[in-house]
Design an enzyme around this catalytic site. Structure first.
Site, PDB file in Angstrom:
ATOM      1  CD  GLN A   1      86.923-114.458 -84.971  1.00  0.00           C
ATOM      2  OE1 GLN A   1      87.559-113.702 -84.252  1.00  0.00           O
ATOM      3  NE2 GLN A   1      86.521-114.116 -86.186  1.00  0.00           N
TER       4      GLN A   1
ATOM      5  CB  CYS B   1      83.010-110.980 -88.321  1.00  0.00           C
ATOM      6  SG  CYS B   1      83.579-112.326 -87.266  1.00  0.00           S
ATOM      7  CG  LEU B   2      89.095-111.819 -89.733  1.00  0.00           C
ATOM      8  CD1 LEU B   2      90.457-112.198 -89.160  1.00  0.00           C
ATOM      9  CD2 LEU B   2      89.256-111.235 -91.129  1.00  0.00           C
TER      10      LEU B   2
ATOM     11  N   GLY C   1      91.078-107.690 -85.129  1.00  0.00           N
ATOM     12  CA  GLY C   1      90.868-108.448 -83.900  1.00  0.00           C
ATOM     13  C   GLY C   1      90.567-109.897 -84.234  1.00  0.00           C
TER      14      GLY C   1
ATOM     15  CG  HIS D   1      83.992-113.637 -81.918  1.00  0.00           C
ATOM     16  ND1 HIS D   1      83.294-114.401 -82.819  1.00  0.00           N
ATOM     17  CD2 HIS D   1      84.489-112.588 -82.622  1.00  0.00           C
ATOM     18  CE1 HIS D   1      83.371-113.834 -84.020  1.00  0.00           C
ATOM     19  NE2 HIS D   1      84.081-112.730 -83.927  1.00  0.00           N
TER      20      HIS D   1
ATOM     21  CG  HIS E   1      83.441-107.937 -83.411  1.00  0.00           C
ATOM     22  ND1 HIS E   1      82.678-107.705 -84.529  1.00  0.00           N
ATOM     23  CD2 HIS E   1      84.058-109.127 -83.624  1.00  0.00           C
ATOM     24  CE1 HIS E   1      82.818-108.720 -85.372  1.00  0.00           C
ATOM     25  NE2 HIS E   1      83.666-109.585 -84.850  1.00  0.00           N
ATOM     26  CD  GLU E   2      87.656-109.663 -82.118  1.00  0.00           C
ATOM     27  OE1 GLU E   2      87.481-110.898 -82.096  1.00  0.00           O
ATOM     28  OE2 GLU E   2      87.591-108.999 -83.166  1.00  0.00           O
TER      29      GLU E   2
HETATM   30 ZN    ZN Z   1      84.510-111.405 -85.451  1.00  0.00          ZN
END
Ligand code: ZN
Length: 200
Positions: A60, A117-118, A55, A163, A159-160
Site C-alpha cells: 500500500q 481500505c486506505l 492496518g 494485500h 485483510h492485510e
Molecule cells: Zn487494505
C-alpha cells in the site's frame, strides 16, 4: 571516535490507491529483519495513523514485501469485551509490525462485516470471511508465534495478508455488493491512471 547514526524521523509515505499495479503484485517474503525493514515499519506506522487505519500492508506504500502493521485497539480500552487469544497476546504490543504473516488455519464459520481500505478511498462494503483464523507471523524482534484471532483483529489480519497476495477487499464482494460500489471504484481507477506519468 564512535560515529552515532540516528535514523531519520519516520514520516508518512504516499498511499497507493486502487488501480495502482503494485497493489496487484504478489509480495516477496522479508529475507532478514534489517535496519531498513525497521525504518520502513516505523514509516508505515506513521502512515497508518495519519490516515486513521487499523492496518497497513507494505504494497500500500509501494513496497512489494510481506510486511504488515496492525493496531486494532479501540479507544482507551485495549481489549474488546470478549478478547481472542490474539487480542490478549498482541494488543499490548500494538502498533505491531508483522513480518511474513500467514493464515495457517481458518474456521468454517463465516462472518459478514463492513470493510474499508486506505487504498480504496471512502468505499465501504460487506465482506464475508472466516470468523476466526490462526495467524503465524514473526515480530521485528525475530520471535515467531502462532495465535488464534477473531473479531476485528481476525478480520484485519486476513485483510492485510490479502494485500500481500495482490487481493483487495472489493475482489471478495458478492456480485450484489460489488454493484453498489462499482462507480466509486471506476472513479478511483481513473484518478490513478491520470496521475501515471506518460511515456516520453
Ligand atoms: Zn487494505
Amino acid at each position: 571516535m564512535v560515529e552515532i547514526i540516528t535514523p531519520p524521523q519516520p514520516a508518512p509515505l504516499r498511499l497507493r490507491i486502487w488501480g495502482d499495479l503494485v497493489l496487484r503484485k504478489k509480495a516477496k517474503p522479508v529475507a532478514a529483519i534489517t535496519a531498513e525493514i525497521r525504518q520502513l515499519a516505523a514509516e508505515m506506522v506513521e502512515t497508518m495513523y495519519t490516515h486513521h487505519g487499523v492496518g497497513l500492508a507494505a504494497p500500500q506504500i509501494g513496497r512489494s514485501l510481506r510486511l504488515i502493521i496492525i493496531d486494532t485497539r479501540i479507544g482507551r480500552d485495549l481489549l474488546p469485551p470478549d478478547p481472542s487469544p490474539g487480542d490478549i497476546l498482541l494488543a499490548p504490543r500494538m502498533p505491531l509490525p508483522l513480518v511474513n504473516p500467514e493464515v495457517i488455519r481458518a474456521s468454517k464459520a463465516l462472518e459478514t462485516c463492513s470493510e474499508g481500505c486506505l487504498s480504496v478511498t471512502k468505499v465501504y462494503a460487506d465482506v464475508t470471511r472466516p470468523a476466526a483464523v490462526v495467524l503465524r507471523a514473526t515480530t521485528l524482534e525475530g520471535e515467531t508465534f502462532e495465535v488464534e484471532c477473531d473479531g476485528l483483529l481476525g478480520r484485519c489480519v486476513q485483510h492485510e495478508i490479502d494485500h500481500l497476495d495482490g487481493i483487495l477487499f472489493p475482489d471478495r464482494l458478492s456480485r450484489e455488493e460489488l454493484r453498489k460500489v462499482e462507480t466509486e471504484l471506476a472513479g478511483l481507477e481513473k484518478t490513478v491512471k491520470r496521475r501515471r506519468p506518460r511515456p516520453t
